[in-house]
Scaffold this active site. Structure first.
Site, PDB file in Angstrom:
ATOM      1  N   HIS A 181       9.548   4.241  27.944  1.00 15.84           N
ATOM      2  CA  HIS A 181       8.627   4.180  26.813  1.00 15.84           C
ATOM      3  C   HIS A 181       9.468   3.119  25.931  1.00 15.84           C
ATOM      4  O   HIS A 181       8.524   2.293  25.134  1.00 15.84           O
ATOM      5  CB  HIS A 181       8.149   5.483  26.187  1.00 15.84           C
ATOM      6  CG  HIS A 181       9.365   6.088  25.367  1.00 15.84           C
ATOM      7  ND1 HIS A 181      10.088   6.769  25.721  1.00 15.84           N
ATOM      8  CD2 HIS A 181       9.480   5.938  24.011  1.00 15.84           C
ATOM      9  CE1 HIS A 181      10.893   7.237  24.623  1.00 15.84           C
ATOM     10  NE2 HIS A 181      10.625   6.755  23.726  1.00 15.84           N
ATOM     11  N   ASP A 207       8.094  18.554  13.429  1.00 19.72           N
ATOM     12  CA  ASP A 207       7.690  19.476  14.594  1.00 19.72           C
ATOM     13  C   ASP A 207       7.942  20.851  14.167  1.00 19.72           C
ATOM     14  O   ASP A 207       6.771  21.690  14.612  1.00 19.72           O
ATOM     15  CB  ASP A 207       8.601  19.283  15.945  1.00 19.72           C
ATOM     16  CG  ASP A 207       8.189  17.706  16.335  1.00 19.72           C
ATOM     17  OD1 ASP A 207       7.423  17.039  15.901  1.00 19.72           O
ATOM     18  OD2 ASP A 207       8.951  17.448  17.246  1.00 19.72           O
ATOM     19  N   TYR A 261       8.982  22.585  22.993  1.00 28.94           N
ATOM     20  CA  TYR A 261       8.818  21.739  24.130  1.00 28.94           C
ATOM     21  C   TYR A 261       8.682  22.331  25.547  1.00 28.94           C
ATOM     22  O   TYR A 261       8.041  21.643  26.172  1.00 28.94           O
ATOM     23  CB  TYR A 261       9.661  20.489  23.865  1.00 28.94           C
ATOM     24  CG  TYR A 261      10.030  19.984  22.330  1.00 28.94           C
ATOM     25  CD1 TYR A 261       9.031  19.933  21.677  1.00 28.94           C
ATOM     26  CD2 TYR A 261      11.286  19.594  22.331  1.00 28.94           C
ATOM     27  CE1 TYR A 261       9.273  19.737  20.268  1.00 28.94           C
ATOM     28  CE2 TYR A 261      11.418  19.071  21.006  1.00 28.94           C
ATOM     29  CZ  TYR A 261      10.585  19.103  20.039  1.00 28.94           C
ATOM     30  OH  TYR A 261      10.658  18.653  18.936  1.00 28.94           O
ATOM     31  N   ASP A 282      15.334   9.086  13.613  1.00 32.86           N
ATOM     32  CA  ASP A 282      14.134   9.598  14.491  1.00 32.86           C
ATOM     33  C   ASP A 282      14.352  11.041  14.523  1.00 32.86           C
ATOM     34  O   ASP A 282      13.099  11.749  14.601  1.00 32.86           O
ATOM     35  CB  ASP A 282      14.407   8.859  15.938  1.00 32.86           C
ATOM     36  CG  ASP A 282      13.296   9.028  16.542  1.00 32.86           C
ATOM     37  OD1 ASP A 282      12.351   9.451  16.330  1.00 32.86           O
ATOM     38  OD2 ASP A 282      13.525   9.295  18.109  1.00 32.86           O
ATOM     39  N   LYS A 302       0.907  -1.290  -0.055  1.00 32.29           N
ATOM     40  CA  LYS A 302       0.032  -0.148  -0.244  1.00 32.29           C
ATOM     41  C   LYS A 302       0.942   1.279   0.228  1.00 32.29           C
ATOM     42  O   LYS A 302       2.071   1.308   0.320  1.00 32.29           O
ATOM     43  CB  LYS A 302      -0.883  -0.101   1.142  1.00 32.29           C
ATOM     44  CG  LYS A 302      -2.006  -0.994   1.182  1.00 32.29           C
ATOM     45  CD  LYS A 302      -2.946  -0.835   2.443  1.00 32.29           C
ATOM     46  CE  LYS A 302      -3.932  -2.153   2.487  1.00 32.29           C
ATOM     47  NZ  LYS A 302      -4.867  -1.830   3.648  1.00 32.29           N
TER      48      LYS A 302
END
Length: 462
Positions: free
Chosen positions: A145, A216, A267, A208, A27
């Site tokens: 996390h 951002d 942030y 990342d 896809k």
């Protein structure tokens, strides 16, 4: 930093035919940063699960959207972006150095899957849940996390009976943990450079950051001078680690400086932090009702936690949630905790800095018409660095480094700021808390190193 070389490597212009994709079962989605992203069948098996789809309901920047209205992008789109860039990176290395690196389809698959799943363990409103709320309720138990992400990977594979090589799953989990404090020993005896792509624990240069910095900046309406495309083209492997040409030193510097600027202006924006402090108080009062402590230790329950928890609290009729609902109403009506003042910790004090607490401020009160209580004060200890604390991420003893005077005299001389901010939970206490905060600075440093004086209109507010 172990990231520079002088000579170009010879090119190998053709990918092996074994790397070609069967697009009949693939896809394609359209991303507003990277354009068209191809999703191959194995990755769709992970994407089309309720655990991964949950990332649509986790805002990438947590509560920053309440200050920057455009910052509503999600962990879902960021994860797709990292997946795409991870694949692009390893495939480019295969093109340029395939004959010497021995990159195989298994390697490409594993790196892309690590990019796709690296954030699947994030909690509601991202880092504020992990760094501000959980430490207050876990009694010293460390939770991350990244560790939850690897547990979620196992859970997804088991729950959905995904047919995947166990060694691939093991490598994916190692890559997710590569830059964390609990990074495991790499199981592979070679190709360690693959672990640098998604979460680089050596110097922080990874896809990342390539994705979230550009994404951002765009969402918040900020300019971005950092261009990751150049680094993607010039990265090479030397000594089993990813390196970059010496001439790209300034491009890499822009990566870290842009990241630090995002921390400073978005942030850790003063109002963003005020809202985060209020969110933490909301969660502290509501966590028993939702049994959050049990959920954060069980992947089967954890995936049900997302940003909708705020609306669940806000609309719940239960009496025990009244205080939490009142705080949420204050956020909605912009009756926020009032910023009183801040100061930057002197450079020479950073090494031994101990986080400031409301108790420190209350104990510094000398004279006032009111007696302050700890529950009246909120303190935010903000650390902003380039990515390696007080160390320069552009330096390393490995390979060869370049002295800064050969590059630019405008590069920073210090690589970390620690800023202490104090807030009043009640508008009428701004003056008393500001005075106590000044006394604390005087007692701690012998000076008043404030950024600015607290406005008189705030001190007089009732």
């Amino acid at each position: 930093m172990g990231a520079y070389f002088d000579e170009e490597f010879p090119l190998s212009h053709q990918l092996s035919s074994s790397f070609s994709r069967d697009r009949r079962f693939s896809k394609q989605v359209r991303d507003n940063v990277h354009g068209s992203i191809d999703l191959d069948p194995l990755f769709l098996k992970f994407i089309d699960t309720e655990q991964f789809q949950r990332l649509r309901d986790l805002k990438q920047l947590g509560l920053a959207y309440m200050v920057y209205p455009g910052a509503v992008h999600s962990r879902f789109e960021h994860s797709l972006g990292v997946y795409w860039l991870a694949g692009q990176a390893v495939e480019k290395l295969q093109i340029y150095q395939g004959s010497e690196l021995g990159i195989e389809p298994f390697d490409i698959q594993t790196v892309k899957l690590a990019g796709l799943l690296h954030d699947v363990g994030h909690g509601p409103y991202s880092h504020v849940f992990e760094r501000e709320f959980l430490p207050r309720v876990l009694n010293g138990f460390k939770w991350s996390h990244e560790e939850m992400s690897v547990r979620m990977v196992d859970y997804i594979v088991d729950q959905h009976y995904i047919d995947i090589n166990p060694d691939s799953v093991k490598r994916v989990k190692e890559m997710i943990l590569a830059s964390s404090d609990i990074a495991p020993q790499k199981s592979a005896q070679e190709k360690h450079f693959l672990y640098d792509i998604v979460a680089n624990g050596r110097n922080g240069i990874d896809v990342d950051k390539f994705d979230y910095i550009v994404r951002d900046c765009r969402a918040c309406g900020l300019g971005c001078s950092f261009q990751f495309e150049r680094l993607m083209e010039t990265m090479r492997v030397m000594g089993d680690e990813i390196c970059y040409p010496a001439k790209d030193y300034l491009t890499i510097s822009k990566l870290f400086l842009t990241r630090a600027d995002l921390h400073r202006t978005v942030y850790t924006h003063a109002k963003v932090k005020a809202i985060e402090l209020m969110f933490v108080d909301v969660m502290l009062q509501a966590q028993g009702f939702f049994n959050i402590l049990a959920q954060v230790n069980d992947p089967a329950e954890y995936w049900k936690l997302d940003d909708t928890i705020l609306k669940s609290i806000e609309t719940a009729p239960d009496e025990e949630l009244q205080e939490s609902r009142d705080l949420i109403l204050r956020i909605r009506r912009r009756d926020l905790y009032q910023f009183c003042n801040q100061y930057a910790v002197p450079k020479e004090e950073l090494e031994h800095f101990k986080e400031v607490t409301p108790q420190d401020i209350v104990c510094s009160q000398i004279t006032s018409g009111v007696t302050l209580k700890e529950e009246d004060v909120a303190v935010s200890n903000v650390k902003i660095d380039l990515t390696r604390g007080r160390e320069n991420p552009l330096e390393s003893e490995e390979k060869f480094s370049i002295s800064e005077d050969r590059i630019s005299h405008l590069l920073p001389a210090s690589y970390q700021d620690t800023i202490v901010r104090v807030y009043s939970k009640k508008p009428e206490l701004v003056g008393a808390i500001s005075e106590a905060f000044e006394n604390f600075q005087l007692k701690t440093y012998g000076i008043k190193p404030q950024v600015h004086a607290t406005p008189e209109k705030k001190k007089r507010r009732r």
